[in-house]
Design a protein around this motif. Structure first.
Motif, mmCIF file in Angstrom:
data_model
loop_
_atom_site.group_PDB
_atom_site.id
_atom_site.type_symbol
_atom_site.label_atom_id
_atom_site.label_comp_id
_atom_site.label_asym_id
_atom_site.label_seq_id
_atom_site.Cartn_x
_atom_site.Cartn_y
_atom_site.Cartn_z
ATOM 1 N N ASP A 1 -3.425 -2.341 1.912
ATOM 2 C CA ASP A 1 -2.182 -1.963 2.076
ATOM 3 C C ASP A 1 -1.779 -1.300 0.489
ATOM 4 O O ASP A 1 -0.693 -0.073 0.965
ATOM 5 C CB ASP A 1 -1.494 -3.639 0.819
ATOM 6 N N LYS A 2 -3.407 -0.501 0.090
ATOM 7 C CA LYS A 2 -3.228 0.662 -0.662
ATOM 8 C C LYS A 2 -2.824 1.538 -0.034
ATOM 9 O O LYS A 2 -2.094 3.023 -0.338
ATOM 10 C CB LYS A 2 -4.568 0.573 -1.016
ATOM 11 N N GLY A 3 -3.481 1.599 1.001
ATOM 12 C CA GLY A 3 -3.145 3.193 2.395
ATOM 13 C C GLY A 3 -2.080 3.109 2.918
ATOM 14 O O GLY A 3 -1.678 4.295 3.825
ATOM 15 N N ARG A 4 -1.275 1.678 2.973
ATOM 16 C CA ARG A 4 0.026 1.852 3.554
ATOM 17 C C ARG A 4 0.694 2.586 2.848
ATOM 18 O O ARG A 4 1.859 2.943 3.286
ATOM 19 C CB ARG A 4 0.516 0.277 3.708
ATOM 20 N N ASN A 5 0.960 2.365 1.824
ATOM 21 C CA ASN A 5 1.815 3.848 0.727
ATOM 22 C C ASN A 5 1.418 4.611 0.368
ATOM 23 O O ASN A 5 2.009 4.695 -0.072
ATOM 24 C CB ASN A 5 1.777 2.151 -0.747
ATOM 25 N N PHE A 6 0.223 4.765 0.261
ATOM 26 C CA PHE A 6 -0.344 6.471 0.440
ATOM 27 C C PHE A 6 0.841 7.994 1.061
ATOM 28 O O PHE A 6 1.653 7.433 1.634
ATOM 29 C CB PHE A 6 -1.324 6.363 1.437
ATOM 30 N N LYS A 7 1.174 8.580 0.369
ATOM 31 C CA LYS A 7 2.343 9.446 0.825
ATOM 32 C C LYS A 7 1.780 10.954 0.474
ATOM 33 O O LYS A 7 2.416 11.531 0.880
ATOM 34 C CB LYS A 7 3.474 9.192 -0.066
ATOM 35 N N ILE A 8 1.044 11.047 -0.268
ATOM 36 C CA ILE A 8 0.786 13.053 -0.607
ATOM 37 C C ILE A 8 -0.660 13.368 -0.471
ATOM 38 O O ILE A 8 -1.461 12.979 -1.129
ATOM 39 C CB ILE A 8 1.044 13.172 -2.021
ATOM 40 N N THR A 9 -0.748 14.551 0.258
ATOM 41 C CA THR A 9 -2.433 15.163 0.267
ATOM 42 C C THR A 9 -2.208 16.396 -0.236
ATOM 43 O O THR A 9 -1.170 16.925 0.696
ATOM 44 C CB THR A 9 -2.843 14.795 1.731
ATOM 45 N N GLU A 10 -2.954 16.699 -0.848
ATOM 46 C CA GLU A 10 -3.291 18.187 -1.334
ATOM 47 C C GLU A 10 -4.519 18.904 -1.049
ATOM 48 O O GLU A 10 -4.643 18.587 -1.175
ATOM 49 C CB GLU A 10 -3.123 18.248 -2.664
#
Length: 127
Positions: free
Chosen positions: A30-39
């Motif tokens: 679930d945590k990975g599903r809501n992932f949005k940003i990579t810097e």
């Protein structure tokens, strides 16, 4: 440098199948599903790679291509690895899967593979 920038997830393919193959707990899935940003900050062969999750949690891995380092997975597992470059792709052999990351146009394309199942995440550069 080519990888430096801030990226927002644009599309994903095979997320559920990949996570099922890894056998991760539903909270991690679930945590990975809501992932949005990579810097990504790149200074020559040295990278700082950060992933931001909703709720303020983030994971940051720092590495230099060709040198052993300690990294952390989304599930919190820490491991030692030597990151490689292969034809412009950053290659990481995580404990249970392989990941390649490359810049295609203005997008960050990440492909993770385990046991014949591949997950692809494409993120657009936003900064």
């Amino acid at each position: 440098m080519a990888f430096s920038g801030k990226y927002e997830v644009e599309s994903e393919k095979n997320y559920e199948a990949f996570m099922k193959k890894l056998g991760l707990p539903s909270s991690t899935v679930d945590k990975g599903r809501n992932f949005k940003i990579t810097e990504v900050q790149q200074d020559g062969q040295t990278f700082t790679w950060s992933q931001q999750y909703p709720g303020g949690q983030s994971i940051t891995n720092k590495f230099t291509v060709g040198q052993e380092c300690e990294m952390e997975t989304m599930g919190g597992t820490k491991f030692k690895v030597t990151v490689k470059m292969d034809g412009g792709k950053v290659v990481v052999d995580f404990p249970n899967y392989n990941q390649t990351s490359e810049i295609v146009g203005d997008k960050l394309v990440e492909v993770c593979t385990v046991g014949g199942v591949s997950y692809e995440r494409v993120s657009k550069r936003v900064a």
